[in-house]
Structure formats: structure tokens, C-alpha cells
Write a protein that holds these residues in place. Structure first.
Motif, PDB file in Angstrom:
ATOM      1  N   GLN A 120       0.840  -1.191   0.000  1.00  0.00           N
ATOM      2  CA  GLN A 120       0.000   0.000   0.000  1.00  0.00           C
ATOM      3  C   GLN A 120       0.880   1.248   0.000  1.00  0.00           C
ATOM      4  N   THR A 121       0.398   2.281  -0.627  1.00  0.00           N
ATOM      5  CA  THR A 121       1.097   3.568  -0.597  1.00  0.00           C
ATOM      6  C   THR A 121       0.184   4.576   0.089  1.00  0.00           C
ATOM      7  N   VAL A 122       0.692   5.163   1.165  1.00  0.00           N
ATOM      8  CA  VAL A 122      -0.075   6.200   1.854  1.00  0.00           C
ATOM      9  C   VAL A 122       0.384   7.548   1.324  1.00  0.00           C
ATOM     10  N   ASP A 123      -0.552   8.280   0.796  1.00  0.00           N
ATOM     11  CA  ASP A 123      -0.244   9.535   0.121  1.00  0.00           C
ATOM     12  C   ASP A 123      -0.376  10.712   1.090  1.00  0.00           C
ATOM     13  N   LEU A 124       0.754  11.252   1.528  1.00  0.00           N
ATOM     14  CA  LEU A 124       0.740  12.443   2.377  1.00  0.00           C
ATOM     15  C   LEU A 124       1.061  13.655   1.493  1.00  0.00           C
ATOM     16  N   PRO A 125       0.819  14.846   1.997  1.00  0.00           N
ATOM     17  CA  PRO A 125       1.050  16.037   1.157  1.00  0.00           C
ATOM     18  C   PRO A 125       2.452  16.081   0.536  1.00  0.00           C
ATOM     19  N   THR A 126       3.471  15.809   1.339  1.00  0.00           N
ATOM     20  CA  THR A 126       4.838  15.908   0.801  1.00  0.00           C
ATOM     21  C   THR A 126       5.523  14.559   0.649  1.00  0.00           C
ATOM     22  N   HIS A 127       5.019  13.545   1.314  1.00  0.00           N
ATOM     23  CA  HIS A 127       5.697  12.252   1.335  1.00  0.00           C
ATOM     24  C   HIS A 127       4.791  11.114   0.870  1.00  0.00           C
ATOM     25  N   GLU A 128       5.438  10.053   0.428  1.00  0.00           N
ATOM     26  CA  GLU A 128       4.716   8.801   0.197  1.00  0.00           C
ATOM     27  C   GLU A 128       5.238   7.769   1.188  1.00  0.00           C
ATOM     28  N   ILE A 129       4.324   7.117   1.862  1.00  0.00           N
ATOM     29  CA  ILE A 129       4.703   6.055   2.797  1.00  0.00           C
ATOM     30  C   ILE A 129       4.469   4.734   2.074  1.00  0.00           C
ATOM     31  N   PHE A 130       5.550   4.035   1.800  1.00  0.00           N
ATOM     32  CA  PHE A 130       5.435   2.744   1.139  1.00  0.00           C
ATOM     33  C   PHE A 130       5.377   1.650   2.204  1.00  0.00           C
TER      34      PHE A 130
END
Lengths: 200, 200
Positions: A120-130
Motif C-alpha cells: 500500500q502507498t499512503v499519500d501524504l502532502p509531501t511524502h509517500e509512505i510505502f
């Protein structure tokens, strides 16, 4: 002891410094990442700023690697966090190899290497959490103890403190988890009536 | 160097060992957690098995604390990971205090303490991942350097290796991040044509 209000600061450290690998447009690339986490057992998180070159490769293939460099690789590891794969062929710095996954390049010079499937990829404003799950783990032969555990002292990992931006080495092993505290279990009644006891 | 296929193992370690605090039904409780992560800047993740007593308190109040114990607190820290707040009043082991948030108890004997506001809970089959944002940070007076950074060596954190279930101490600081690798930037052309260079 006097507590100081330190404001709003993340003192959760140190974290292991890793080299995250991915094929970008078919070519291996690596980036230094210490904003990592364990979510559960073989599930981890790797947090990467959206501006990084490697992100596209992770999403393109749905795979990535996490390589653990030794302290003696401190200089090249720090370097890989400062230059972009858009401009520099960072894979040329290392001996690259692949394991079970053919799109998650690994660094032979790093003592321990893992390949992950992207869950899953969590889409944050500046970052992507893989968020990934381990598919395969590799390590230098002399690093494995009892055929299953990693000898962390031999690995000699690079520990990163975001506070102060420092790299530390690992110190000595001093206790076994789920064991050193066991003797206190028999003392529970005493504890319940005892004054605060944080040091034993 | 020969690489061994180690199977499917999480060698991402060590991680900082923390004592996570929450008020459960109005009373402070703590649990030992090393499955933590940094997601971004002041956003972190704390992974807790659903069977734990503390989870209800985190969700009830939408707040929690993360306390960093020193290695000298190894025994009591390990103990707090083995007994449940359902049966043992673990808050009685420590001197408890509160900061900006009145529902996230902290441990005075731990050199560094943070209070978090719960942003999101990720519901996994067996675990809950609590994602939080720092609201306030506290530490022992002698721990703060330049009025903003934590002196990690003085903190003397407990580092946890899931592989082998061992506790380690922190070793020496050996380099500054975003600095030690800087000199290699000028050598980039050489690197591009050089043989693999992982150690410098």
C-alpha cells in the motif's frame, strides 16, 4: 531531575539507516532512508519525499529493497541521501544483485538485504509512505546466527538520530528481550505497594 | 563475500524501545513497544497488538505518550512488555506526570517524553497502527543540547533487535548526516566511471 518543555520535537531515535533500492525505468537506483518503521512482523514502512527519483520505481514495479549498510559505509551512505538518481548513477557505486524479485535491486556490499512487495502507498502532502511485506531476505554468510538471526554487532549498522542529524554505531548487547524482566514478574505484589521504581 | 538466502526475515533493526502511555478508564498505563516508525517529521507510527490493554485508552482519548527509557531501565522496561495492565498497575512502578495533554501520562524516570495526538488508526487483522502527531516534548534538563536537540548518548536508549530478541545500547557518534558524504559530491564523475565502491 527537572523536566524541560522542549517544544514540539521528534526525539524518537535512533532509527536504522537504510539504502532503499528500486528499478527506475529498468535501471537500479538507491536512496538513503532512515524514516522507516516496523508495522508488524514482516510488514514495514518506508517514508520517502515525493521529490525523490526512486519513488517512481517503487510504484512502477510494486517492489523495493531495503539494504542495511555498515558504519564503514557511512560516507557513501550519506552521499546517496544527498544526490539524486536523476543526475547520478548511484548503482555504479555498488555491486548490484537481484534475488527472488527481479525488479528490486540490492547492494552486495551491504551485509543484509531484503526485498519487499509493495502492499500500500499512503499519500501524504509531501511524502509517500510505502508499506511493504518481505518476500526474501539475504545476508552475508558470517552474519547469520543459529541459521535464522542476524548478528547485529557484526552488521555494525548506521543509526540515525534526526535530532541533531548524527550517525551513531551500535553499542553492546546488554540483555535479552522477554527475559531480563522476567524475574520481576514474581515481585508483582511488592510492586503494587512499592514507591515508584523505575530503575532496578 | 557470499550471500545467504535467509528466507523471509525482518532484519530491519535495531529500533528504539519505548514505553507507550495512555490513560485507560482514567488511570495511566504503559506498555513496551519497539515496533515504531517515523512517517514524516513529527508524525510517527506505533504498532500494538489488539490484545493489549493500552489500545482502548489510546482510542478513548485520542492521545498517547512515547517515553524513551535508558538502558539502566532495561529490566523494568522488559517487564512492562510482559505483563498486562488488566492485572498489574504498571503506573505504580514510575513517577507519572502530564504535560500539555491531560490524558497522555508520561514517565518522569524516562529521560525523554513525547505526547501525541492520534491522527489515524490503521486496523490490521491482529494489530492496530496508531499514527500520531507530536503535541509536546519534554526531557531531562541535562539532555538538551543547543536548546533543541537531544543528547542521545546521555539518554542511553534501549535498542531492540527483533531478530534474536536482544537489547543493545547505543555506540559512539561517528559522523554528521548530510555532511560526511559531502566530499564525495565533487567526485561524481570519477564515481560514474569507477568500479563499484561501497566502502570509503
Amino acid at each position: 531531575m527537572k523536566k524541560i518543555d522542549a517544544g514540539v520535537k521528534n526525539f524518537m531515535c535512533p532509527m536504522p539507516t537504510t539504502l532503499v533500492g528500486a528499478n527506475v525505468s529498468g535501471k537500479p537506483n538507491y536512496i538513503t532512508i532512515a524514516h522507516v518503521g516496523i508495522l508488524h512482523s514482516i510488514t514495514v514502512s518506508v517514508s520517502m519525499h515525493k521529490g525523490h527519483y526512486t519513488n517512481a520505481g517503487v510504484k512502477e514495479n510494486g517492489t523495493f529493497s531495503v539494504n542495511l549498510p555498515s558504519a564503514k559505509m557511512g560516507k557513501v551512505t550519506d552521499y546517496c541521501g544527498m544526490v539524486s538518481g536523476k543526475e547520478i548513477d548511484k548503482a555504479a557505486l555498488f555491486t548490484n544483485f537481484y534475488g527472488k524479485l527481479k525488479t528490486a535491486p540490492m547492494i552486495e556490499e551491504c551485509p543484509a538485504n531484503m526485498q519487499w512487495r509493495l502492499l500500500q502507498t499512503v499519500d501524504l502532502p509531501t511524502h509517500e509512505i510505502f508499506i511493504g511485506e518481505i518476500v526474501a531476505t539475504y545476508c552475508d554468510e558470517e552474519l547469520l546466527t543459529q541459521g535464522k538471526n542476524v548478528n547485529l554487532s557484526k552488521l555494525d549498522p548506521i543509526l540515525f538520530s534526526m535530532s541533531g542529524a548524527r550517525y551513531f554505531r551500535l553499542g553492546e548487547e546488554f540483555a535479552r528481550a522477554w527475559q531480563v524482566g522476567r524475574e520481576l514478574i514474581t515481585k508483582k505484589v511488592k510492586f503494587l505497594s512499592a514507591p515508584p521504581l523505575a530503575q532496578d
